[in-house]
Design an enzyme around this catalytic site. Structure first.
Site, PDB file in Angstrom:
ATOM      1  CG  ASP A  11     -11.279   3.958   6.708  1.00 32.05           C
ATOM      2  OD1 ASP A  11     -12.003   3.914   7.721  1.00 32.05           O
ATOM      3  OD2 ASP A  11     -11.713   3.750   5.561  1.00 32.05           O
ATOM      4  CG  LEU A  12      -4.823   5.492   5.723  1.00 29.10           C
ATOM      5  CD1 LEU A  12      -4.140   6.551   4.865  1.00 29.10           C
ATOM      6  CD2 LEU A  12      -4.137   4.140   5.512  1.00 29.10           C
TER       7      LEU A  12
END
Lengths: 404, 404
Positions: free
Chosen positions: B164-165
């Site tokens: 996600d990052l």
């Protein structure tokens, strides 16, 4: 180059993960990324994993599609050449560095004397310039104390380095933001990105500091359970593992359908007085949900479970080892992301292109990583305009080096 | 706004982490980021962690500095309003979405009928558009099988979501790359970024697939040890933990100085026939190094060990819990990254700005996340030019909503 960033040039002075991966991200989008290293190699030139012949698979992974120039960085003439390269005229030049020094030939203040509109990104450890790596930054974020089996004591380190990854892509983004600013104003600038601040900002964004501050709790170690909804690993009959999650209504229904759990889920809702269509309901009833799912998964092979979950549209995945992933048809062999390339000195294996697909530019197949110094001569000639005899002299004097 | 991206406008249709964090990254650099949600709230409007009053700290963390508009997405007039917002004229407009549909009003094909040079970023699960989240993507990468205590069996999930990052920041980067392309050519485009491909590309970049392919091994689970050099956690006399690493010559000397290990290190080099100034040497002798360091750390408090390691310039960090981090003077209270802000409905706590420092634009202090629909009226009026009576009618007909 035909990528979306064609025309952009970046000179990269880097090591380890964040800066090289940031540079590679731009290279895989068509920027001309030139990594410079000392003729003796950089800190990570031989970094593990290596092949049986000692060639670094790490270097090969993080430097794909770049050009490499090898220069004696201790030699004043070598420094002069690199200064000229970094500050060469051109619309898109910028520099991407790990720990750019505050003083000396490679400092921003010195470089911009040669090119006023230079853009430089300086990735550093802490905001004060102290050395840090993903492992040390990760330690203070709080995550190691909530990662790993619920009954484990002590920290669990991340293996996929979250803060290096974040810094790489945020750094690439920052260079493009600065390039936009220069295009609008003509102004160059230095950008500072501390790895530690990147990790702290993301930890803040993810709500962990807010939870600690407002609720005054340290979230407990939850093992593999996903906080605030439903998700966990389950062991199959044949000793494999799958992760099964619920993030929306649709996933509840799909899971119920896959395992024939509709009646059992309804019973849980009634007994516990919860609505499984809500995050809070799933979280409250997670032990009961696990008690339903666990025996079902344990009674079937990974193949059987996977086929049924996939068919039903559940949110799930098999856990794989790296070798299993490498052999996976859907994720690797049938995935246009991957191309089998020949990495000089290492061999042929599937390598990923950029995961980004731009409508206005076809995705380029991945290109190999350079050998150290592979493009020394063509850069000295093509960008700095040095004649052949002068390049030969630089080699003779061991100020530059070709591929080793 | 005064940030480096002032003038850029992004309309964001998103949920969970990757897309909202990507949008927030641009908002914290000065872009006007407008998140739209259904009037009933999005999938993550109330996502945990929440305060005792049920306010989402997760939403507050991931939407800082954005404007929020709440519209009935099932109502044709509501969809028309959002279409007008997304395709409004202006130099910098783009859209940032999670799972943009292939068909219908929010598809790229429909939207670009209203604005030919629209830029849209579509973050999806797999390249085929199937739903995936960080947990399911992480399962197939191979990392869960090598994370966690060396003697542990089964997978260990990441808590800080690496993919996600990566997707958030790579997505923000991609929008800027497309905006550059539009500035040069006038052309808009759709960009596709599958979360799964992002994870696979990064796993490839980090050398794990190369290692599996070329060396035909699955790297073993190494606990907290750092592969191919030296690093591990150590327990202090007072039951705290520190991570101590060696990534360069300098770190060997600093550690030797801190603990008085010079003689012991020299003995290890002699006995094992290794050079501790090399990665391979440190890796080979890691058990011996641990046997030297462990009793030293165990005989001192975390405060004592930390003071000496810091003084010597070693590469180390204390492990902290989220609450310990929150109270840390250097990382939070004295760090200009953080500002104590008042988040409406939640309270006052330290919140991070962007970790990026641009020389050409001062870093803005973090701004609170909006309440759902907080900016509905000012957006309808300011961007779409609707008169007050029409906005009032939209409220009456429950097509739009104000803050809840």
């Amino acid at each position: 180059m035909t990528g979306i960033l064609a025309g952009l040039r970046i000179v990269e002075g880097s090591a380890f993960i964040a800066a090289p991966l940031g540079g590679m991200t731009l290279a895989q989008l068509g920027a001309d990324v030139i990594r410079f290293d000392d003729i003796r190699g950089g800190l990570d030139s031989d970094r593990w994993p290596v092949t049986k012949d000692g060639r670094s698979l790490y270097w090969a992974g993080l430097n794909k599609g770049k050009r490499s120039i090898a220069v004696d960085l201790r030699n004043p003439k070598g420094r002069e050449l690199l200064t000229a390269l970094i500050t060469a005229p051109g619309e898109g030049a910028g520099i991407f560095t790990t720990n750019m020094p505050a003083r000396g030939w490679l400092s921003y203040d010195e470089l911009r004397k040669k090119r006023a509109d230079l853009i430089a990104l300086n990735i550093m450890g802490t905001r004060d310039g102290a050395a840090q790596v993903d492992y040390t930054v990760n330690a203070i974020t709080g995550f190691p104390m909530v990662t790993g089996p619920a009954n484990h004591r002590g920290p669990v380190n991340a293996v996929a380095p979250p803060w290096d990854l974040a810094t790489a892509y945020a750094g690439a983004m920052a260079l493009l933001a600065a390039e936009r600013h220069r295009r609008l104003t003509g102004q160059g600038q230095r950008i500072v990105l501390p790895l530690q601040d990147m990790a702290l900002a993301a930890t803040s964004a993810l709500g962990y500091l807010g939870e600690a501050a407002i609720n005054d709790v340290d979230r407990p170690r939850l093992g593999n359970e996903i906080f605030g909804t439903f998700g966990r690993d389950f062991r199959t009959k044949d000793g494999k593992y799958v992760v099964i999650c619920i993030f929306s209504d649709r996933h509840v229904d799909a899971l119920a359908k896959a395992g024939g759990f509709a009646r059992a889920f309804a019973a849980v809702e009634k007994e516990k007085g919860v609505d499984l269509k809500t995050d809070a309901g799933r979280w409250t009833a997670r032990a009961e949900l696990c008690a339903i799912i666990e025996p079902w998964v344990a009674a079937h092979t990974a193949g059987e479970v996977g086929a049924v979950l996939k068919e039903a549209g559940a949110l799930w995945a098999p856990y794989m080892t790296f070798r299993e992933l490498l052999q996976d048809k859907d994720a690797v062999h049938d995935n246009p992301l991957f191309t089998v390339i020949d990495q000089p000195g290492i061999g042929r294996y599937p390598v990923a292109a950029t995961p980004l697909q731009f409508g206005a530019a076809p995705r380029d197949a991945p290109r190999p990583a350079p050998l150290l110094g592979q493009h020394t001569d063509e850069i000295l000639s093509g960008i700095l305009g040095l004649p052949a005899h002068e390049i030969a002299r630089l080699h003779d004097e061991k100020i530059v080096a070709g591929p080793r």
